[in-house]
Design a protein around this motif. Structure first.
Motif, mmCIF file in Angstrom:
data_model
loop_
_atom_site.group_PDB
_atom_site.id
_atom_site.type_symbol
_atom_site.label_atom_id
_atom_site.label_comp_id
_atom_site.label_asym_id
_atom_site.label_seq_id
_atom_site.Cartn_x
_atom_site.Cartn_y
_atom_site.Cartn_z
ATOM 1 N N HIS A 1 0.812 -1.214 0.000
ATOM 2 C CA HIS A 1 0.000 0.000 0.000
ATOM 3 C C HIS A 1 0.849 1.269 0.000
ATOM 4 O O HIS A 1 0.381 2.324 -0.423
ATOM 5 C CB HIS A 1 -0.964 -0.012 1.192
ATOM 6 C CG HIS A 1 -2.128 -0.930 0.983
ATOM 7 N ND1 HIS A 1 -3.179 -0.615 0.150
ATOM 8 C CD2 HIS A 1 -2.392 -2.172 1.471
ATOM 9 C CE1 HIS A 1 -4.062 -1.610 0.145
ATOM 10 N NE2 HIS A 1 -3.602 -2.572 0.940
ATOM 11 N N LEU A 2 2.088 1.182 0.465
ATOM 12 C CA LEU A 2 2.993 2.326 0.378
ATOM 13 C C LEU A 2 3.249 2.679 -1.081
ATOM 14 O O LEU A 2 3.221 3.855 -1.471
ATOM 15 C CB LEU A 2 4.310 2.020 1.090
ATOM 16 C CG LEU A 2 5.361 3.132 1.084
ATOM 17 C CD1 LEU A 2 4.875 4.339 1.878
ATOM 18 C CD2 LEU A 2 6.685 2.631 1.650
ATOM 19 N N LEU A 3 3.494 1.655 -1.894
ATOM 20 C CA LEU A 3 3.701 1.881 -3.330
ATOM 21 C C LEU A 3 2.426 2.389 -3.987
ATOM 22 O O LEU A 3 2.464 3.326 -4.801
ATOM 23 C CB LEU A 3 4.165 0.582 -3.999
ATOM 24 C CG LEU A 3 4.262 0.620 -5.531
ATOM 25 C CD1 LEU A 3 5.255 1.680 -5.990
ATOM 26 C CD2 LEU A 3 4.652 -0.760 -6.074
ATOM 27 N N GLY B 1 1.925 5.963 -3.136
ATOM 28 C CA GLY B 1 2.901 6.771 -3.876
ATOM 29 C C GLY B 1 2.507 6.947 -5.325
ATOM 30 O O GLY B 1 2.661 8.035 -5.902
ATOM 31 N N MET B 2 1.977 5.879 -5.929
ATOM 32 C CA MET B 2 1.539 5.967 -7.323
ATOM 33 C C MET B 2 0.300 6.852 -7.469
ATOM 34 O O MET B 2 0.189 7.638 -8.420
ATOM 35 C CB MET B 2 1.266 4.575 -7.889
ATOM 36 C CG MET B 2 2.514 3.746 -8.115
ATOM 37 S SD MET B 2 2.177 2.185 -8.988
ATOM 38 C CE MET B 2 1.712 2.776 -10.623
ATOM 39 N N THR C 1 4.429 9.652 -20.959
ATOM 40 C CA THR C 1 4.574 8.617 -19.931
ATOM 41 C C THR C 1 5.706 8.949 -18.974
ATOM 42 O O THR C 1 6.774 9.393 -19.389
ATOM 43 C CB THR C 1 4.864 7.246 -20.592
ATOM 44 O OG1 THR C 1 3.801 6.923 -21.499
ATOM 45 C CG2 THR C 1 4.992 6.141 -19.555
ATOM 46 N N VAL C 2 5.449 8.737 -17.684
ATOM 47 C CA VAL C 2 6.477 8.840 -16.660
ATOM 48 C C VAL C 2 6.786 7.429 -16.161
ATOM 49 O O VAL C 2 5.868 6.680 -15.825
ATOM 50 C CB VAL C 2 6.023 9.715 -15.480
ATOM 51 C CG1 VAL C 2 7.026 9.627 -14.334
ATOM 52 C CG2 VAL C 2 5.851 11.156 -15.912
ATOM 53 N N VAL C 3 8.072 7.070 -16.137
ATOM 54 C CA VAL C 3 8.492 5.763 -15.614
ATOM 55 C C VAL C 3 9.366 6.004 -14.393
ATOM 56 O O VAL C 3 10.391 6.686 -14.480
ATOM 57 C CB VAL C 3 9.274 4.951 -16.668
ATOM 58 C CG1 VAL C 3 9.618 3.569 -16.107
ATOM 59 C CG2 VAL C 3 8.484 4.811 -17.958
ATOM 60 N N ASN C 4 8.946 5.463 -13.248
ATOM 61 C CA ASN C 4 9.726 5.585 -12.023
ATOM 62 C C ASN C 4 9.885 4.234 -11.343
ATOM 63 O O ASN C 4 9.023 3.353 -11.463
ATOM 64 C CB ASN C 4 9.070 6.554 -11.034
ATOM 65 C CG ASN C 4 9.277 8.014 -11.391
ATOM 66 O OD1 ASN C 4 8.308 8.768 -11.504
ATOM 67 N ND2 ASN C 4 10.513 8.432 -11.571
ATOM 68 N N LEU D 1 8.880 5.849 -6.045
ATOM 69 C CA LEU D 1 7.467 6.141 -5.805
ATOM 70 C C LEU D 1 7.086 5.926 -4.345
ATOM 71 O O LEU D 1 6.211 6.612 -3.816
ATOM 72 C CB LEU D 1 6.598 5.282 -6.726
ATOM 73 C CG LEU D 1 6.723 5.624 -8.222
ATOM 74 C CD1 LEU D 1 6.156 4.508 -9.083
ATOM 75 C CD2 LEU D 1 6.034 6.947 -8.540
ATOM 76 N N ALA D 2 7.757 4.987 -3.679
ATOM 77 C CA ALA D 2 7.462 4.710 -2.273
ATOM 78 C C ALA D 2 7.947 5.834 -1.354
ATOM 79 O O ALA D 2 7.543 5.898 -0.185
ATOM 80 C CB ALA D 2 8.094 3.384 -1.852
ATOM 81 N N CYS D 3 8.814 6.715 -1.855
ATOM 82 C CA CYS D 3 9.264 7.876 -1.076
ATOM 83 C C CYS D 3 8.255 9.017 -1.097
ATOM 84 O O CYS D 3 8.286 9.902 -0.234
ATOM 85 C CB CYS D 3 10.601 8.401 -1.622
ATOM 86 S SG CYS D 3 12.042 7.386 -1.218
ATOM 87 N N VAL D 4 7.361 9.020 -2.084
ATOM 88 C CA VAL D 4 6.461 10.161 -2.296
ATOM 89 C C VAL D 4 5.513 10.404 -1.113
ATOM 90 O O VAL D 4 5.338 11.555 -0.692
ATOM 91 C CB VAL D 4 5.688 9.988 -3.623
ATOM 92 C CG1 VAL D 4 4.569 11.018 -3.755
ATOM 93 C CG2 VAL D 4 6.654 10.090 -4.800
ATOM 94 N N PRO D 5 4.874 9.373 -0.528
ATOM 95 C CA PRO D 5 3.969 9.650 0.601
ATOM 96 C C PRO D 5 4.645 10.374 1.763
ATOM 97 O O PRO D 5 4.059 11.286 2.358
ATOM 98 C CB PRO D 5 3.496 8.247 1.017
ATOM 99 C CG PRO D 5 3.571 7.448 -0.239
ATOM 100 C CD PRO D 5 4.803 7.957 -0.930
#
Length: 369
Positions: free
Chosen positions: A52-54, A57-58, A156-159, A164-168
Motif C-alpha cells: 500500500h505504500l507503493l 505513492g503511485m 509517460t512517466v516511468v519511475n 514512488l514509495a518515497c512520495v507519501p
C-alpha cells in the motif's frame, strides 16, 4: 530533492517536468518493478511487505502528473508478489482510494499489474514500454523520449518502486523533512541489498550518504578478509578493498570514486573469490540477456565472453586481455540502451584492477617472454 532510486539517480521532479504541457493525449504513470539487476533485491521488499505504500505513492504521483491510469510492470519471476499487489489494489479500490472518484473528490486514478517474462533488458524503460504494449521487449531508439511518446504513443512517466514509495513521506512530512534525511543533493532514505561474504545478508535502510562501513557492520561484518565490493549492482564498476575504506554511499560520492551507487545492490567479496571467474560469470549473464538489436552489444558481449572463457580456461593470451579492454572502451556509449555500459564498465574495471589475476591464468605466465 527526490532522485530516482532505480540506478541513474535522476531527479524525479525534473523527469515529471518533461511531460508536454499542451498535449491532448492521456498521460500514463509506469512503475518499473522489473528488478533484474544481479545483487539487487530491495524493491521486492516494498511490494511484498508494504504494497500500500507503493500504491499510495503511485496515486499521489499520478494526481501530480495528470495520469488517470498507472501500470506496475513486475518481473515474471515475482509471480507471488504480483498476486499480493493485485489483492492490495483491490483493497485500495474497495476503500475508495483508487478508481473513478477517489475519496469523493472527483479524482480518477487506477492501477493495473503487468507481468514480464524474465528479460533483463525490460528493466530499461523503453524496452519495458514495448513489452507493456504486448511486443517484444526491445529498447527503442530515442528521441522521442517516453515523456513525449511512451505507452501507446502517449506521454509517460516511468519511475522505480523505491522512488514512488518515497512520495507519501514527502507529501505527509514536507520536502524540508525529506531533505533533512541524507546529505545535500542526496536526500532521503535508501534501501541497500547486501549479499556475498557478510554474516547477515539482507536489506538495510539508512539515510543516503551513510558510510559503507556502517552498512557492512549492520550486516554483521565481512566474513574473512575483504577483497572487493560492488556497491550498485553487478553493472557498476568493482572497488578494491582499499578504494572503499572511507566510501560514503550517495550518487555523487560513488561517481567521484569511479563507480556508481546504482540500485544499492552491495555485493561483498572476500579473498577466497577469483575475480576472473566473477568476470566470466558477469559477461555470460549479459551476453545471454542481450536483446540482440544492436551490434556492439550483441557481438561485443559474445566476443568478450569467448575471450574470457579462453583466459579462465588457461588457453588465453595477452592479446585476449588487450582485446577485451579495447572492446569495453569501444562499446561504452555506443549501444541503443545502457546495456552496453552495464557490462563493459564492470568488465573493464575487473581486468584493469585485478590484471595480475588474469595474467596468471595465461599459458606463458611466469615465462621470460
Amino acid at each position: 530533492g527526490l532522485r530516482g532510486r532505480g540506478g541513474a539517480g535522476f531527479p524525479a521532479g525534473v523527469k515529471w517536468g518533461f511531460l508536454p504541457k499542451d498535449s491532448t493525449k492521456p498521460v500514463y504513470l509506469v512503475c518499473n518493478a522489473d528488478e533484474g539487476e544481479p545483487g539487487t533485491f530491495k524493491d521486492r521488499q516494498i511490494m511484498e511487505f508494504d504494497p500500500h505504500l507503493l500504491i499510495e505513492g503511485m496515486a499521489v504521483s499520478g494526481y501530480a502528473v495528470g495520469a488517470k491510469l498507472g501500470y506496475i510492470y513486475i518481473r515474471g519471476e515475482f509471480a507471488w508478489i504480483a498476486d499480493i499487489l493485485e489483492r492490495a489494489i483491490a483493497e485500495a479500490r474497495a476503500a475508495g482510494k483508487l478508481g473513478n472518484n477517489i475519496l469523493g473528490r472527483g479524482v480518477e486514478f487506477d492501477i493495473r499489474v503487468a507481468r514480464g517474462a524474465g528479460a533483463y533488458v525490460c528493466g530499461e524503460e523503453t524496452a519495458l514500454i514495448e513489452s507493456l504494449e504486448g511486443k517484444r521487449g526491445n529498447p527503442r531508439l530515442r528521441p522521442p523520449y517516453p515523456a513525449v511518446s511512451g505507452v501507446f504513443g502517449c506521454p509517460t512517466v516511468v519511475n522505480n518502486v523505491e522512488t514512488l514509495a518515497c512520495v507519501p513521506y514527502i507529501v505527509l512530512q514536507g520536502a524540508e523533512a525529506f531533505r533533512q534525511i541524507g546529505t545535500p543533493n542526496n536526500s532521503g532514505p535508501k534501501l541497500f541489498g547486501v549479499s556475498g561474504h557478510v554474516k547477515n545478508p539482507g536489506v538495510y535502510e539508512f539515510p543516503m550518504g551513510v558510510s559503507l562501513a556502517k552498512v557492512l557492520e549492520a550486516a554483521g561484518g565481512v566474513v574473512g578478509n575483504l577483497k572487493a565490493v560492488i556497491v550498485g549492482g553487478l553493472s557498476t564498476p568493482i572497488l578494491k578493498a582499499e578504494e572503499c575504506r572511507d566510501l560514503t554511499l550517495d550518487y555523487d560520492t560513488c561517481a567521484a570514486a569511479g563507480t556508481a551507487l546504482g540500485s544499492g545492490g552491495i555485493i561483498v567479496m572476500n579473498d577466497t573469490v577469483d575475480i576472473p571467474e566473477i568476470a566470466l560469470r558477469t559477461i555470460e549473464f549479459y551476453a545471454h540477456e542481450s536483446c540482440g538489436q544492436c551490434t556492439p552489444c550483441r557481438q561485443g558481449s559474445t566476443t568478450i565472453k569467448q575471450m574470457l572463457r579462453r583466459v579462465v580456461g588457461g588457453k588465453g593470451s595477452s592479446a585476449d586481455l588487450a582485446n577485451v579492454l579495447q572492446l569495453c572502451k569501444t562499446i561504452k556509449g555506443n549501444t541503443l540502451c545502457p546495456m552496453g555500459d552495464a557490462f563493459s564498465m564492470p568488465i573493464e574495471a575487473m581486468v584493469v584492477k585485478y590484471k595480475d589475476e588474469f595474467e596468471s591464468l595465461l599459458p606463458d605466465a611466469g615465462s621470460d617472454q
